[in-house]
Scaffold this motif. Structure first.
Motif, PDB file in Angstrom:
ATOM      1  N   PHE A 141       7.815   0.476   0.724  1.00 20.62           N
ATOM      2  CA  PHE A 141       6.956   1.661  -0.199  1.00 20.62           C
ATOM      3  C   PHE A 141       5.864   2.310   0.883  1.00 20.62           C
ATOM      4  O   PHE A 141       4.939   3.349   0.496  1.00 20.62           O
ATOM      5  CB  PHE A 141       6.626   0.801  -1.071  1.00 20.62           C
ATOM      6  N   VAL A 142       5.698   1.672   1.813  1.00 19.80           N
ATOM      7  CA  VAL A 142       4.370   2.082   2.702  1.00 19.80           C
ATOM      8  C   VAL A 142       4.172   3.525   2.535  1.00 19.80           C
ATOM      9  O   VAL A 142       3.453   4.174   2.613  1.00 19.80           O
ATOM     10  CB  VAL A 142       4.373   1.191   3.703  1.00 19.80           C
ATOM     11  N   ARG A 143       5.178   3.948   3.238  1.00 18.61           N
ATOM     12  CA  ARG A 143       5.087   5.233   3.396  1.00 18.61           C
ATOM     13  C   ARG A 143       6.001   6.693   2.199  1.00 18.61           C
ATOM     14  O   ARG A 143       6.055   7.649   2.153  1.00 18.61           O
ATOM     15  CB  ARG A 143       6.310   5.702   4.489  1.00 18.61           C
ATOM     16  N   GLY A 144       6.227   6.122   1.383  1.00 16.21           N
ATOM     17  CA  GLY A 144       6.234   6.424   0.123  1.00 16.21           C
ATOM     18  C   GLY A 144       8.126   5.878   0.163  1.00 16.21           C
ATOM     19  O   GLY A 144       9.031   6.924   0.778  1.00 16.21           O
TER      20      GLY A 144
ATOM     21  N   VAL B 279       0.844  -1.359  -0.256  1.00 13.91           N
ATOM     22  CA  VAL B 279      -0.010   0.058  -0.098  1.00 13.91           C
ATOM     23  C   VAL B 279       1.118   1.123   0.024  1.00 13.91           C
ATOM     24  O   VAL B 279       1.868   1.327   0.232  1.00 13.91           O
ATOM     25  CB  VAL B 279      -1.236   0.255   0.699  1.00 13.91           C
ATOM     26  N   GLY B 280       0.256   2.588  -0.750  1.00 13.93           N
ATOM     27  CA  GLY B 280       1.230   3.704  -0.296  1.00 13.93           C
ATOM     28  C   GLY B 280      -0.098   4.683  -0.206  1.00 13.93           C
ATOM     29  O   GLY B 280      -1.330   4.123  -0.239  1.00 13.93           O
ATOM     30  N   PRO B 281       0.221   5.664   0.120  1.00 15.37           N
ATOM     31  CA  PRO B 281      -1.004   6.944   0.276  1.00 15.37           C
ATOM     32  C   PRO B 281      -1.155   7.800  -1.058  1.00 15.37           C
ATOM     33  O   PRO B 281      -0.587   7.544  -1.979  1.00 15.37           O
ATOM     34  CB  PRO B 281       0.581   8.448   0.099  1.00 15.37           C
ATOM     35  N   VAL B 282      -2.378   8.334  -0.717  1.00 18.33           N
ATOM     36  CA  VAL B 282      -2.711   8.000  -2.266  1.00 18.33           C
ATOM     37  C   VAL B 282      -2.869   9.338  -2.971  1.00 18.33           C
ATOM     38  O   VAL B 282      -2.193   9.891  -2.044  1.00 18.33           O
ATOM     39  CB  VAL B 282      -4.499   8.355  -1.714  1.00 18.33           C
ATOM     40  N   SER B 283      -2.455   9.269  -4.412  1.00 22.61           N
ATOM     41  CA  SER B 283      -1.766   9.987  -5.051  1.00 22.61           C
ATOM     42  C   SER B 283      -2.920  10.578  -6.329  1.00 22.61           C
ATOM     43  O   SER B 283      -4.575  10.203  -6.524  1.00 22.61           O
ATOM     44  CB  SER B 283      -1.465   9.437  -6.450  1.00 22.61           C
ATOM     45  N   GLU B 284      -2.116  11.695  -6.829  1.00 20.28           N
ATOM     46  CA  GLU B 284      -3.746  11.986  -7.973  1.00 20.28           C
ATOM     47  C   GLU B 284      -4.166  11.316  -9.023  1.00 20.28           C
ATOM     48  O   GLU B 284      -4.954  11.742  -9.075  1.00 20.28           O
ATOM     49  CB  GLU B 284      -2.965  14.077  -7.996  1.00 20.28           C
ATOM     50  N   ARG B 285      -2.837  10.661  -8.806  1.00 23.08           N
ATOM     51  CA  ARG B 285      -3.235   9.676 -10.433  1.00 23.08           C
ATOM     52  C   ARG B 285      -4.162   8.210  -9.584  1.00 23.08           C
ATOM     53  O   ARG B 285      -5.213   8.052 -10.286  1.00 23.08           O
ATOM     54  CB  ARG B 285      -1.922   9.102 -10.580  1.00 23.08           C
ATOM     55  N   ASP B 286      -3.611   8.214  -8.643  1.00 33.36           N
ATOM     56  CA  ASP B 286      -4.442   7.262  -7.547  1.00 33.36           C
ATOM     57  C   ASP B 286      -6.468   7.983  -7.813  1.00 33.36           C
ATOM     58  O   ASP B 286      -7.480   7.346  -8.181  1.00 33.36           O
ATOM     59  CB  ASP B 286      -4.370   6.908  -6.287  1.00 33.36           C
ATOM     60  N   LEU B 287      -6.537   9.018  -7.693  1.00 33.72           N
ATOM     61  CA  LEU B 287      -8.032   9.523  -7.415  1.00 33.72           C
ATOM     62  C   LEU B 287      -8.582   9.711  -8.926  1.00 33.72           C
ATOM     63  O   LEU B 287      -9.626   9.623  -8.910  1.00 33.72           O
ATOM     64  CB  LEU B 287      -7.505  11.157  -6.976  1.00 33.72           C
ATOM     65  N   ALA B 288      -7.731   9.832  -9.687  1.00 38.40           N
ATOM     66  CA  ALA B 288      -8.171   9.951 -11.865  1.00 38.40           C
ATOM     67  C   ALA B 288      -8.674   8.594 -11.841  1.00 38.40           C
ATOM     68  O   ALA B 288      -9.458   8.608 -12.799  1.00 38.40           O
ATOM     69  CB  ALA B 288      -6.949  10.558 -11.894  1.00 38.40           C
TER      70      ALA B 288
ATOM     71  N   ARG C  62      -2.321  11.516   3.839  1.00 37.37           N
ATOM     72  CA  ARG C  62      -1.951   9.957   3.727  1.00 37.37           C
ATOM     73  C   ARG C  62      -3.125   8.716   4.272  1.00 37.37           C
ATOM     74  O   ARG C  62      -1.784   7.922   4.666  1.00 37.37           O
ATOM     75  CB  ARG C  62      -0.417  10.054   5.400  1.00 37.37           C
ATOM     76  N   PHE C  63      -3.728   9.042   4.057  1.00 36.02           N
ATOM     77  CA  PHE C  63      -4.860   7.762   3.951  1.00 36.02           C
ATOM     78  C   PHE C  63      -3.649   6.883   2.987  1.00 36.02           C
ATOM     79  O   PHE C  63      -3.257   7.464   1.880  1.00 36.02           O
ATOM     80  CB  PHE C  63      -6.092   7.879   3.372  1.00 36.02           C
ATOM     81  N   GLN C  64      -3.652   4.985   3.485  1.00 40.97           N
ATOM     82  CA  GLN C  64      -2.933   4.558   2.100  1.00 40.97           C
ATOM     83  C   GLN C  64      -4.011   3.079   1.570  1.00 40.97           C
ATOM     84  O   GLN C  64      -4.981   2.873   2.068  1.00 40.97           O
ATOM     85  CB  GLN C  64      -2.216   3.837   3.075  1.00 40.97           C
ATOM     86  N   ILE C  65      -3.986   3.525  -0.003  1.00 40.86           N
ATOM     87  CA  ILE C  65      -4.495   2.121  -0.532  1.00 40.86           C
ATOM     88  C   ILE C  65      -3.581   1.437  -0.881  1.00 40.86           C
ATOM     89  O   ILE C  65      -2.230   1.851  -1.803  1.00 40.86           O
ATOM     90  CB  ILE C  65      -5.363   2.899  -1.641  1.00 40.86           C
ATOM     91  N   GLY C  66      -3.681   0.402  -2.058  1.00 44.04           N
ATOM     92  CA  GLY C  66      -3.073  -1.369  -2.395  1.00 44.04           C
ATOM     93  C   GLY C  66      -2.571  -0.071  -3.623  1.00 44.04           C
ATOM     94  O   GLY C  66      -3.442   0.418  -4.672  1.00 44.04           O
ATOM     95  N   LYS C  67      -1.362  -0.426  -3.951  1.00 42.71           N
ATOM     96  CA  LYS C  67      -0.564  -0.435  -5.291  1.00 42.71           C
ATOM     97  C   LYS C  67      -1.433  -0.927  -6.228  1.00 42.71           C
ATOM     98  O   LYS C  67      -1.344  -0.805  -7.508  1.00 42.71           O
ATOM     99  CB  LYS C  67       0.496   0.746  -5.068  1.00 42.71           C
ATOM    100  N   VAL C  68      -0.407  -2.418  -5.550  1.00 41.08           N
ATOM    101  CA  VAL C  68       0.251  -3.619  -6.822  1.00 41.08           C
ATOM    102  C   VAL C  68      -0.383  -4.836  -5.977  1.00 41.08           C
ATOM    103  O   VAL C  68      -0.599  -4.532  -4.695  1.00 41.08           O
ATOM    104  CB  VAL C  68       1.414  -3.708  -7.540  1.00 41.08           C
TER     105      VAL C  68
END
Length: 639
Positions: free
Chosen positions: A294-297, A177-186, A199-205
């Motif tokens: 990767f969790v916190r970047g 998981v990692g912090p929500v990015s603008e790309r995630d929101l898109a 700093r809310f975390q969501i699954g990345k891969v």
């Protein structure tokens, strides 16, 4: 001039009329104003009371606890661990630089993180808390708490953050998981408000991303009283959210750890499948990486090390990479020929070491040739010429059809990232994709798993599982969701002639158990545990040069697949060693060791190995035991 009484009376009448009109207008306006005030104060009282309450009370979201991920035996793979952090409120701190200087004598502050925090302070309201140190130790929190009077505006806090206790072992499967990015929101049309929590975390891969909505849970809420400038005065009430759904995978953590250790420093991959339900017991890529970074970047320096490694630790080789299957493809060609009725298992072909096709000569790996061979001998000794001739008789369309029936050419249905479909070529594909007609030489190349043919290690395991059982087995990676079993992927019968399958299985048994078999040196000698396998070597260059004489990146890939036990198949295993050279030399020993580990459910007895290997295996087992103890110790200290 004196006014007459008549003129005076007329003037008085006019003034009185105007006064009445003006007075009436004033009374009318006052009446309207009174009615409006009554409407607002009485009829609309509830609405304005609500607006006033909204100015005084704010609703704030509470992040939900993320669902945990377990292995098939209940071992935690991904959990939520307490995360200690230190925050600062700018208006309470006064001189921020002085406070940070005092704080730095108590806690080691990361320069990049501190600069980010200072930038965030400048952009945010002065009363909002900003994190200046994250994931600090309990000892750091204690020191800050004891020195609180000297650190105005500084507050030690505790929260939950994702933690992967096995570090590198499950990285390519579970992901991170990692912090929500603008790309995630898109990616969302209407993002949930919880995704905008700082700093809310969501699954990345991986599984974390594929099951994001189930794992995320539902946010809670709290009502807080704020003043005119938005500062929180007190908390009025709170409603905790619903925790995310727990997910149990089919993986066996012990076997997964062994696969990772056995692959060592090779650029390699390994898949172990159960033949009853299609459960993936292990699916390992090497080298790996620590998802906790990767969790916190992840830092630029750490990411650069992973990105620039030529062994590609970030790649999920088991599902993401596709390789020429080499001689493991020969079972597909054999079954295509048997099922079409074009040949029988007893038909023979002569191998002089090459085959002339038009103006081109296609060589066998054994330059002196194999002489006359039948189907079993061709698989046992991996004769290329036998399959050159077979492909010319059967044709690419029948071979491609059989390859798809056995699981190649389509992306396996598993919740991992970047799952490849591989490639099963035919005439239509080449005309569509390459704009060229299919050539006889293309069929010859495809017959030994070269040319355009590509498959992933997971597809190789699926192919082997279907040959071993005759069923349309599919891979299952998730065993339970919120305690409810997912459907079995054991599959129904493929409708193939059982005698044809039996003949191919017998030939695979000879590969590992006949002295002339290519995998004989890596056999299992325990009675009742014998395996049936097939080696493969896929070329990455056209020149006929020894692997030892070329750079690592130009060496052949090594493959080996098997199912075991031969008389009562329980598992299928595939191993690919990138640029490892010959399949029987590089991949078969790994495959055999993983197979024994899976069949015995732990460290197998030395008697299961050929006597010539036992001293080496004993040393290997002792080394793995020491390394496991070190990993557990390091994991405990890192946690």
């Amino acid at each position: 001039m004196r006014r007459t009484p008549r003129d005076s009376a007329e003037s008085v009448r006019k003034i009185s009329r105007r006064g009445l009109i003006l007075g009436g207008a004033q009374l009318g306006f006052a009446g309207i104003l009174g009615l409006r005030m009554r409407f607002m104060q009485v009829d609309q009282a509830d609405e304005f009371r609500l607006l006033a309450e909204e100015n005084r009370i704010n609703i704030r979201l509470i992040p939900p606890s993320r669902g945990q991920i377990f292995d098939r035996n209940g071992v935690v793979i991904a959990e939520n661990a307490p995360s200690y952090r230190i925050t600062m409120v700018r208006e309470d701190a006064g001189n921020v630089e002085d406070v940070i200087a005092r704080l730095s004598t108590l806690v080691e502050l990361d320069e990049d993180e501190l600069n980010r925090a200072l930038t965030e302070m400048d952009r945010s309201a002065p009363f909002l808390p900003i994190t200046v140190a994250d994931r600090v130790s309990w000892e750091d929190i204690s020191r800050v708490a004891v020195n609180a009077p000297a650190l105005p505006g500084v507050t030690p806090e505790v929260g939950l953050s994702r933690f992967y206790p096995h570090h590198e072992t499950f990285a390519h499967v579970v992901g991170y998981v990692g912090p929500v990015s603008e790309r995630d929101l898109a990616r969302y049309e209407d993002p949930e408000p919880v995704l905008r929590i700082p700093r809310f975390q969501i699954g990345k891969v991986g599984v974390e991303a594929k099951y994001e909505e189930q794992l995320r849970g539902d946010a809670g809420a709290k009502r807080v009283e704020v003043n005119a400038v938005g500062r929180v005065m007190r908390e009025l009430d709170r409603r905790e959210g619903d925790a995310g759904t727990d997910i149990q995978l089919t993986l066996d953590s012990g076997l997964q750890e062994y696969c990772k250790a056995r692959l060592g420093q090779e650029s390699a991959s390994c898949v172990v499948m159960d033949l009853e339900h299609g459960d993936i017991l292990a699916i390992a890529s090497s080298p790996s990486y620590d998802p906790n970074k990767f969790v916190r970047g992840i830092s630029v320096a750490d990411y650069s090390v992973l990105r620039d490694n030529n062994h590609r630790p970030l790649a999920s080789k088991t599902v993401q990479d596709a390789y020429p299957p080499g001689s493991t493809f020969k079972m597909i060609c054999a079954l295509a020929a048997l099922e079409s009725g074009i040949m029988s298992a007893d038909d023979t072909a002569y191998c002089p070491g090459h085959l002339e096709v038009g103006s081109r000569r296609f060589h066998c790996w054994k330059r002196a040739g194999h002489g006359w061979v039948n189907l079993e001998e061709s698989i046992r000794e991996s004769c290329d010429v036998y399959y050159y001739e077979l492909a010319l008789k059967v044709g690419i369309e029948r071979i491609a059809e059989m390859a798809r029936r056995l699981g190649l050419g389509e992306a396996p249905d598993v919740p991992m990232s970047a799952v490849t479909a591989g490639l099963v070529p035919d005439k239509e594909w080449k005309l569509r994709e390459r704009g060229a007609s299919w050539l006889i030489g293309d069929s010859v190349n495809a017959s030994i798993g070269q040319g355009f043919v590509l498959s992933s290690p997971l597809q190789q395991a699926i192919m082997t599982a279907r040959i071993a059982t005759g069923r349309n087995i599919g891979p299952r990676l998730v065993k339970r969701i919120d305690g409810v079993d997912t459907p079995s992927r054991g599959g129904e019968s493929m409708g193939m002639n059982e005698n044809h399958l039996r003949q191919v299985r017998k030939a695979m048994h000879a590969v590992s158990n006949n002295r002339r078999g290519t995998g004989y040196r890596s056999r299992i000698v325990s009675e009742g545990y014998e395996m049936a396998g097939k080696s493969g070597t896929s070329q990455v260059r056209n020149q006929v040069v020894r692997n030892e004489d070329v750079p690592w990146e130009q060496r052949d890939h090594a493959l080996f697949v098997n199912f075991a036990p031969y008389n009562n198949p329980r598992i299928a295993v595939s191993v690919v060693v990138e640029h490892g050279g010959g399949g029987s030399a590089a991949a078969a020993p790994i495959n055999r060791d993983v197979t024994l580990q899976a069949l015995y459910g732990g460290t197998p007895p030395l008697e299961a190995y050929p006597s010539a290997d036992r001293s080496r295996i004993k040393a290997q087992q002792e080394r793995f035991a020491r390394e496991r103890e070190e990993r557990l110790s390091n994991a405990s200290s890192r946690a």
